[in-house]
Design an enzyme around this catalytic site. Sequence first.
Site, PDB file in Angstrom:
ATOM      1  N   THR A 168      55.943  41.500   8.614  1.00 28.77           N
ATOM      2  CA  THR A 168      56.562  41.747   7.314  1.00 28.77           C
ATOM      3  C   THR A 168      58.036  41.398   7.415  1.00 28.77           C
ATOM      4  O   THR A 168      58.653  41.554   8.473  1.00 28.77           O
ATOM      5  CB  THR A 168      56.468  43.224   6.920  1.00 28.77           C
ATOM      6  N   GLU A 188      50.571  43.971   4.542  1.00 27.62           N
ATOM      7  CA  GLU A 188      49.730  44.999   5.161  1.00 27.62           C
ATOM      8  C   GLU A 188      48.333  45.041   4.568  1.00 27.62           C
ATOM      9  O   GLU A 188      47.468  45.776   5.042  1.00 27.62           O
ATOM     10  CB  GLU A 188      50.389  46.375   5.033  1.00 27.62           C
ATOM     11  N   LYS A 196      66.016  60.062  -7.244  1.00 24.94           N
ATOM     12  CA  LYS A 196      65.387  61.375  -7.379  1.00 24.94           C
ATOM     13  C   LYS A 196      66.382  62.322  -8.036  1.00 24.94           C
ATOM     14  O   LYS A 196      67.232  62.902  -7.358  1.00 24.94           O
ATOM     15  CB  LYS A 196      64.943  61.921  -6.018  1.00 24.94           C
ATOM     16  N   TRP A 250      61.769  61.355 -11.064  1.00 26.73           N
ATOM     17  CA  TRP A 250      62.106  60.031 -10.580  1.00 26.73           C
ATOM     18  C   TRP A 250      62.629  59.138 -11.711  1.00 26.73           C
ATOM     19  O   TRP A 250      62.104  59.154 -12.823  1.00 26.73           O
ATOM     20  CB  TRP A 250      60.885  59.353  -9.957  1.00 26.73           C
TER      21      TRP A 250
END
Lengths: 548, 548
Positions: A188, A333, A440, A445
């Site tokens: 990645t 992934e 946050k 959120w």
Amino acid sequence: MTMPLSGQMMDVPLTVSSLIAHAARYFGDTEIVSRRVEGDVHRYTYRACEKRAKQLAQALIGLGVEPGERVATLAWCGYRHLEAYYGTTGFGAVCHTINPRLFPEQIAYIINHADDSYVLFDITFAALVDALAPQCPKVRGWIALTDEAHLPGMKTPVISYETLLAPQDGVYEWPVIDERAASYLCYTSGTTGNPKGALYSHRSTVLHAFGASLPDAMGISAGDSILPVVPMFHVNAWGIPHAAPLAGARIVFPGKDLDGKSLYELMEAERVTCSAGVPTVWLGLLAYMKQAGVRFSSLNRTVIGGSACPPAMLRAFQDDFGVEVIHAWGMTEMSPLGTLAKLTWEQAQRPPEEQRKLREKQGHVIYGVDMKIVGPDGNDLPWDGVAFGELHVRGPWVINRYFRKDESPLVDGWFPTGDVATIDRDGFLHITDRSKDVIKSGGEWISSIDVENVAIAHPAVAEAACIACSHPKWTERPLLVVVKRPGVALTREELIAFYQGKVARWWIPDDVVFVEELPHTATGKLQKLRLREIFRDHVLPSAVEDAI
Amino acid sequence: MTMPLSGQMMDVPLTVSSLIAHAARYFGDTEIVSRRVEGDVHRYTYRACEKRAKQLAQALIGLGVEPGERVATLAWCGYRHLEAYYGTTGFGAVCHTINPRLFPEQIAYIINHADDSYVLFDITFAALVDALAPQCPKVRGWIALTDEAHLPGMKTPVISYETLLAPQDGVYEWPVIDERAASYLCYTSGTTGNPKGALYSHRSTVLHAFGASLPDAMGISAGDSILPVVPMFHVNAWGIPHAAPLAGARIVFPGKDLDGKSLYELMEAERVTCSAGVPTVWLGLLAYMKQAGVRFSSLNRTVIGGSACPPAMLRAFQDDFGVEVIHAWGMTEMSPLGTLAKLTWEQAQRPPEEQRKLREKQGHVIYGVDMKIVGPDGNDLPWDGVAFGELHVRGPWVINRYFRKDESPLVDGWFPTGDVATIDRDGFLHITDRSKDVIKSGGEWISSIDVENVAIAHPAVAEAACIACSHPKWTERPLLVVVKRPGVALTREELIAFYQGKVARWWIPDDVVFVEELPHTATGKLQKLRLREIFRDHVLPSAVEDAI
């Protein structure tokens, strides 16, 4: 697991070599066309491809490469890269595809971390290899994917690929391999820390090829002439090098020239029906076509992923050029395909504007992938298109840990993607942010991307980043960092006022800072973590007010 | 098998229950529409279907059915039959689908051979069940797929399916099952001897569902409304009950009325996009449509298999109604899909007449199936479209032996299909005969079907069978057995003369016998073995001549 009665079916392992063997046997005359880095166009067939992949396998075995060892590639989309895919995995070695767009020190780290035995590279990367070789002493040989005549002058001693293959006869039977053995290694390109490796298995690669071929994924058939714009060093070109042989589809490899004119001309010359790539490349293609006043004569669909497809691009392809856009989402992934925005029979009966809105989302999962969204407390969130939480996935082509990392990244058996998303009642995914980038604020959120999108819509803003800034009362509050367009006036107050009525009141940034430029990674991603470090001590006016 | 380095991917078994779980979770609102044997049309969703399948699993577990035990069905295409598929395999039992068109004594044999614990049946088959029950004493219960109100008067004590499900709450988690455990049991309806059972595994069923979904197979997507005309007792309706949930496709089950008018009206009412069935049913549908002067408004393709699709039917669908015909070949022992006649990119550039000829063949294999043709000596034959030999197959959804039979049917790891075929340079399969029906004349093979096709083209011939007749010099020579059309004159000599120039000289039948009718099996197959017994002592004129 219980098995009181076993089925009585043939026990055939799912191996990568079975894909190219299938194509060579049943679609032996089907063409693979490549625009080479040498400048010309090369043509041959699946039959010839498999034979040369076997020659490569023979050569690598002759060099002492053992099953399980990693062999790396640093190469564009081309037939020799395809041979490297099958000529390594076919005898049990692991094909490690390296992204040449990473910083050289990251590439050296990856080669050493993977313990690559040999590196096969396109001659475009001769200078890069000269820079890497001294840092990678364990590499036993550097193989230039060209013939003797085209070998570039280099400091590093290299072998020509064609010279390596020439003495081999290609008479070789692919060995039977355990389907759970490693097939490919892809790192990645994270924005923080060292790259991490995803180690696929033969089983996961083949199952992903089935998934990628489905009508609601890329829908690849023998009737297709497919041009992968997404590079073969980018998560196996989203599986096209496996799905195309599975179907017997014709492949057209574009090589290194991915500008609009080069792509358009190749697509037309080779009657390409289907393509796949990231939004940036399509911007170039669309710009060229509008400027040149040309149209597609054979392309009928294109898969767009890697980052969100702008709605304007979707409209341009569909309305101006009659090409279906399949918006997709995935990650290294997960091999990488997760969701694609293909409509159901019922959705296709809805008004056109509603259909368009659905196509702007990332779509529904394909069979083989499970997903859920969870809130800060780890609980499942409702699928109402409003609640957003971290996206978790699982399935047979999702990793269970990283290569040479002991700690498991899983949470209750699910892989946390780091993406923040909503899912609507139709099961359509909409990515709204990265979890490390959400703000946050008081236990709720705020999507940094949604806040940025408002700023970018302001005519005086060239680029904007919204990051979390610490706050004594709300824990975090949004800070907007902005690059102004040259020669335009804009104040903090004007930009904050611009937010009125566009987002919820408590999403409006507490402060705006103007800068000359924003930090980016080698692959062009915005480095928000770096920004957060820079503005760690920034004091929000609201924090002072609340403290008073 | 070697595995020096294991891939690091999630270990998720391929289970049948994962298909319905996927559909219920991601396509929960998608409809399943069924024309019921009770006479009305029933509608519900994948979400409701999975819940009721779980209720069935709870009920069967409550009745003491253990994983590995066989639960039989005697039912048409309908939602309760779909629940039976998943409600049995979901907890590890084996779903044994019985073909009600077999002779009752064959069905009794099958139920006893399979040791079925329970039999779920449509009320259409009440009389059949009353005839079977005394012969099947080990069956612990007969469950009528209906509610109390529709229970038919029967001698056999039966349970109503709805009464069985009612007390169950459907709160049940599908257990994790070894993917190599048995899933379905399907018996072949062979023309000779007792039926033999093919015992599929969860792995083979799921891999076959992937294969059946591919664009070059049935190409099933969430955008489809699919009507399986092929019954669910016929090789799992060619995998549609698995491929449709895999894609989230809408399903329309036709129940028991498969006449042209019933099918047409249901297809139009439910905006069906895709269908699949045997030629006989399509004959009825096309005849109805021509007579009624109607057209399809949503159907875009249909898969035709089971027996060869007549070229006239192909033309009628494509030219008269604009519906793509996908000609397919497979068999019970291969789950069943093997080949489909979808064209490659290159084939699609050829003249229309050549494309049509390709579509009349059975087509190319899908990934997962390997095929070859072998001559009488067991050696591989060339793929030239001329040489014909016995077709052998292998792959993860092909059986390796029959249920409760010790001897392996395999030859060198390949399953001999009993079909005789050619394969052309394009890899297109063309079935020319059954191996037990070819005439072995002087070490060469004559296709009985090709000889019959010439006779059938004669206007005075209603039906014809070509069988081998023993011959002192050539071992075997062809004998033609013919049923004349009523009231038409035709002599042996006229028919033999009709062959001149239509087949190779040595393929022309040595003799012709006229009969009143030909023997057929319960499922309508011509019983050539029976014919060969009848004509065992037939003396060919050529045998007498050669003996002189």
